[in-house]
Every structure is written in structure tokens, then in C-alpha cells.
Enzyme design. Structure first.
Site, short mmCIF file in Angstrom:
data_model
loop_
_atom_site.label_atom_id
_atom_site.label_comp_id
_atom_site.label_asym_id
_atom_site.label_seq_id
_atom_site.Cartn_x
_atom_site.Cartn_y
_atom_site.Cartn_z
N GLU A 128 0.83 -1.19 0.00
CA GLU A 128 0.00 0.00 0.00
C GLU A 128 0.87 1.25 0.00
OE1 GLU A 128 -2.73 -0.36 3.26
OE2 GLU A 128 -3.89 -1.92 2.26
N HIS B 208 -8.75 10.27 3.92
CA HIS B 208 -8.48 9.22 2.94
C HIS B 208 -8.70 9.80 1.55
CE1 HIS B 208 -8.46 5.46 0.77
NE2 HIS B 208 -8.06 4.85 1.86
N ARG C 255 -0.90 9.08 2.14
CA ARG C 255 -2.27 9.55 1.98
C ARG C 255 -2.41 11.07 2.04
NH1 ARG C 255 -5.34 5.10 5.83
NH2 ARG C 255 -5.34 3.40 4.31
N HIS D 28 -10.90 10.35 7.60
CA HIS D 28 -10.75 8.90 7.70
C HIS D 28 -10.19 8.42 9.03
CE1 HIS D 28 -10.18 4.82 6.30
NE2 HIS D 28 -8.88 4.88 6.47
N ARG E 287 -0.64 8.72 9.66
CA ARG E 287 -0.60 7.26 9.82
C ARG E 287 -0.22 6.57 8.52
NH1 ARG E 287 -4.43 3.02 8.89
NH2 ARG E 287 -5.88 4.57 8.07
#
Length: 526
Positions: A112, A234, A280, A341, A376
Site C-alpha cells: 500500500e 483518505h 495519503r 478517515h 498514519r
């Protein structure tokens, strides 16, 4: 009505349920769930859980990736602690029966955004749901776990509430949302596993339960909170009038999905050399920039070039949900927008999950452990839930249980039924709209000052309502949400730089030395 347990767990996501299962063979446990056990943000997680499980990967690489994503604000001890315990956390889930996706070499690992290696173990594209279902079945069957569904904590019971100077938590007052009765639940130890605060924003990928309850209760109980300004947006939430909060997993970009403008042109190469695999915050800001620059309602995420067989195998749930809405992702791109998110900041705790109040622990999204820093890294959240809930359990079991004082029943003798519930819905709507407009992906000092003024007016109005009328589920959530919003704004105003998820054109550069934004409640006189 007073009920006593050894441990009270508030929140029924991965942190809460894993803690309950680890505790239940040793002591009595009460598990509070605002709705049903399955209704948590953990159950909505699609991508997976990051852990070093491949010989070609390393602990140091995972730590480095976490630091890069977190803009070097991460706590080194906490980050190493979580990453080093990653494999054992996954092994515990496997022991519980979680059916992780396999391939010819063993468990399939995906990659990811922000990760330098394939290290995300998953269950197709619905990892959270599979994990939640597996644990929920065990929790429901365990004789020493008493589950309270459709219950919401009103407030923690502390020495201050009992009229003493003892800085300890003795349990909580809990509202039965169906009957309207308030229970007094006493416990030597209480674990807050209440999740984040995504519902403070107009657009969010979070379930309706994410209203900052644990953060607000801990603050009122005297706990520090930190880094609340770091709200992760997000980049890819499905944009469709009939799709509420449906997340398009990070793994879609990890497996080759491309972000495009309506005319099919890619734009991420112009924003970051990592393109679609950038962290992100960078991807969300890039989308926000393109939408505002061009007056777009959304952008598009295209995975169709990977072929139907690949898409059906790797993203069956996303494919099925989009198809229900008339979008065939094997042939056309997915309309997406950024949405709130994840709450990276929260209640300050140590490596045992212990807060500033004795007998009170925190695990999961409600906490600020130091792992996430200013942003994060994808799929580190469920890992943090597992590692810190286990640490909290070990610490609880190592302590000699504190004796419980006599706990008074909830007193509602001086309040009446609310005369106009519309006040709650109106304030809820106003709060979420101005937080989205003024404290969103890009923040200015002027916007933050407007938000600060509005939130203080709302807070006074809501607290007056709380003081005069009987508590309800919606009122409790609104009271917690407005306080959490105020903490976010206060932290944002204190950060005079742009770092990670906090971006201000007034302070566009990153400070040379990373510092946490920590707020401490004032000690109130009895």
C-alpha cells in the site's frame, strides 16, 4: 442500578474485542457497544494489517516507512514496540481463525501507499469485517464476557466525580439507548477503545459511531490529549449520492490503480515522484488541489486496465458495491473524493496503554501512542489496536486490583425531558459543516479563528442543554463531538508549521525540530 466487573471495556472494535478475549479467562469483563458488536470502524477496514512477515522485508524498513509517512514526529520507542510485535499479533489472529487470503507461497501480502515492501496481510478487500466477525463469534460465546449492545458511555466515574482528590477511574455511567436507563458500572480497570472522531466532519469514511467519545470523556476526566490536528483524509472515498461513507481501499492504488482527471489525464506524477503510491496526506492534498483548481466534484480512480479476473479476485467487495450503483470497475474508473478517515492524535498514553488517570487505559484510534506521528502509514492502525490492547491487558493483570468505593446511581432528579430535539440535529449539522469548511485538508489561521469562535458558541449551548435535560444517545454524541472539535481546533492553532496531515498556507514550511502538540486540562476545584 450498580453493576461491578473486574474490567470495563468501552468500545467493541478490534482493540476492545481482542482485549476482552485476552482478559476473559482471568477476570470478569463488561464490553460496551454503542450499537451491535459488529458496528465499528474496525469492521469497515478494507486493506489489511501491516506486519513484517516476509524474509525480504525487515523491522527496520517498516519503522523507516512509518517515520517517513509520519513526517518524523513518530515516537521511536512506540514505533519499534508496535512493529516488533507485529508478527505475534498476526499469529494470534490466525490462532483465532481469521481466514487471511493465501497464494502459492503462503499468505498473500499486498503493498500500500508509503510501504517499501509487500507487508499487508489481508482477507481479500474486507479484512476488518472478517477479523471482526471471527472475534465477535468468540466474544458472544464466552461466559465471562458480558456484552452490553445499544449502550453508550455517558461519562467516566473518577475520584473527582465522587468528591475526592484520588486521581483514579472507577468505571463509567452508561446509557441504555433503548430503555433510556443509565447504569452505573464499576470496575477496577477501564479500557477506552472507542475509536476516532471522523463524524466531526461532513464527509467521512467512518461509521456513525465515530464521535470522539473516549477522547472527550478522558479529557473531562483529566487526561492529556495530543496531536489532534492530524486528521487523516483518505484520498479515495466513493463519490455517489447513494453511497454513504464507502471507502475505496488503499490497496486499489497499491495494485496499480491510477488517479485521473475527467478527461483521462493522470495528475499524481506532477505532485509527487511516488505518484499514486505517495502517502495519503500527499494524495489527498493533490486531489483537493485538482478539484479546487478545475472546479471538479470528484476525480477518478482507474483499475480497469488490470482486467476483470484480477479485479474480481482482489477486490470482490468493492467490485460488487460499485456494480450495485451502476459502476463497472472492470470497464470504467471509480469517481472518488477525499474524506475524513482517521484520527492520528488522541489520549496520551505510555507503552502499557496507561493514561494520566490510574485505572484508565486506552487502545486503538482514541489513543496517541506516538506510532503515527503526523500521518498514519496505511494499515498500521489495526496493528496498533492489537499490540496496545495486549499491552494494556498484561499491565492490568499484573496490577493488584484497587478496591471499589461505593458508587452512586446516576442522578437525573433535577432535569426534565428535552422540549425541542431539533436543537441537537441543528447543532450537529452546523458543527460538521464548519469543521469541513474551516478545519479541513487545507487550513488558514483566519479559518481556524472562525472555527474557534463558532465551536465555543456551540459548546456553551450544548452544555446548557446537557445540564437541563435528560441525556439521550444523540445528545451524548453531540456533547463529545463538539468538545473533540474544540481540541482539534486548539491543536491546529498551536502548530505554526505544515507537517504531515496539517497543512497551512500561512506556515507552509516544516519546522526544523518536530514537536508534539499536547493539551492538558485545567485542574478544576471541587
Amino acid at each position: 442500578m450498580v453493576l461491578n466487573f473486574d474490567v470495563l471495556i468501552i468500545g467493541s472494535g478490534l482493540a476492545g474485542q481482542s482485549a476482552a478475549l485476552r482478559l476473559a479467562d482471568h477476570c470478569s469483563v463488561a464490553l460496551i457497544s454503542k450499537r451491535k458488536l459488529e458496528d465499528s470502524a474496525s469492521g469497515w477496514a478494507q486493506g489489511g494489517i501491516a506486519a513484517v512477515l516476509d524474509n525480504r522485508d525487515s523491522i527496520e524498513a517498516h519503522i523507516q516507512d512509518t517515520f517517513v509517512a509520519g513526517a518524523w514526529l513518530n515516537d521511536e520507542k512506540a514505533t519499534r514496540f508496535v512493529v516488533e510485535n507485529g508478527r505475534s499479533a498476526i499469529e494470534w489472529l490466525i490462532e483465532q481463525g481469521v481466514p487471511f487470503t493465501k497464494d502459492e507461497s503462503g499468505y498473500h501480502l499486498t503493498r500500500e501507499g508509503g510501504h517499501s515492501a509487500r507487508r499487508v496481510i489481508h482477507v481479500a478487500d474486507a479484512t476488518g469485517a472478517a477479523v471482526q466477525q471471527t472475534l465477535t463469534e468468540k466474544v458472544r460465546k464466552h461466559p465471562k464476557i458480558r456484552v452490553f449492545e445499544d449502550h453508550i458511555a455517558v461519562d467516566l466515574i473518577t475520584g473527582k466525580k465522587l468528591g475526592t482528590d484520588e486521581n483514579r477511574c472507577f468505571g463509567a455511567y452508561v446509557l441504555n439507548s433503548v430503555s433510556g436507563d443509565v447504569l452505573t458500572i464499576g470496575a477496577a480497570n477501564t479500557l477506552l477503545a472507542t475509536g476516532g472522531a471522523g463524524k466531526v466532519y461532513l464527509f467521512t469514511t467512518n461509521p456513525d459511531t465515530s464521535t470522539g467519545d473516549g477522547i472527550a470523556m478522558a479529557w473531562r476526566a483529566g487526561c492529556r490529549v495530543a496531536n489532534m490536528e492530524f486528521i487523516q483524509f483518505h484520498p479515495t472515498c466513493l463519490y455517489h449520492p447513494n453511497a454513504k461513507s464507502f471507502l475505496i481501499s488503499e490497496a486499489v492504488r497499491g495494485e496499480g490503480g491510477l488517479l485521473k482527471l475527467p478527461d483521462g489525464t493522470r495528475f499524481m506524477p506532477e505532485h509527487d515522484e511516488r505518484e499514486e503510491l505517495a502517502p495519503r496526506d500527499i494524495v489527498a492534498r493533490a486531489i483537493d488541489f485538482e478539484m479546487k483548481k478545475r472546479g471538479l466534484d470528484c476525480v477518478y480512480l482507474d483499475i480497469s486496465h488490470k482486467g476483470e479476473a484480477f479485479i474480481r479476485e482482489h477486490f470482490p467487495n468493492i467490485h460488487a458495491r460499485c456494480l450495485e450503483l451502476g459502476i463497472d470497475i472492470t470497464r470504467e474508473p471509480i469517481p472518488v473524493v477525499p474524506a475524513a478517515h482517521y484520527t492520528c492524535g488522541g489520549i496520551v498514553c505510555d507503552l502499557d496503554g496507561h493514561t494520566d488517570v490510574a485505572g484508565l487505559y486506552v487502545a486503538g484510534e482514541a489513543s496517541c501512542t506516538g506510532l503515527h506521528g503526523a500521518n498514519r502509514l496505511a494499515s498500521n492502525s489495526l496493528l496498533e489496536c492489537l499490540v496496545f490492547s495486549e499491552a494494556a491487558v498484561k499491565d492490568m493483570l499484573a496490577q493488584k486490583p484497587a478496591p471499589l468505593p461505593a458508587l452512586p446511581d446516576w442522578d437525573d432528579s433535577r432535569v426534565t425531558d428535552a422540549d425541542e430535539e431539533v436543537v441537537i440535529s441543528h447543532n450537529w449539522d452546523e458543527l460538521r459543516r464548519f469543521m469541513w469548511d474551516y478545519v479541513g485538508i487545507v487550513r488558514t489561521t483566519k479559518r481556524l479563528k472562525r472555527a474557534e469562535h463558532r465551536v465555543r458558541l456551540l459548546k456553551r449551548e450544548i452544555n446548557e442543554f446537557y445540564a437541563n435535560f435528560r441525556v439521550s444517545h444523540d445528545l451524548i454524541e453531540l456533547r463529545n463531538l463538539v468538545l473533540t472539535a474544540e481540541l482539534i481546533i486548539r491543536c491546529a492553532m498551536l502548530r505554526k508549521e505544515s507537517r504531515g496531515l496539517h497543512y497551512s498556507p500561512d506556515y507552509p514550511d516544516m519546522a526544523a525540530k518536530p514537536r508534539n502538540t499536547t493539551l492538558k486540562p485545567r485542574r478544576q476545584k471541587r
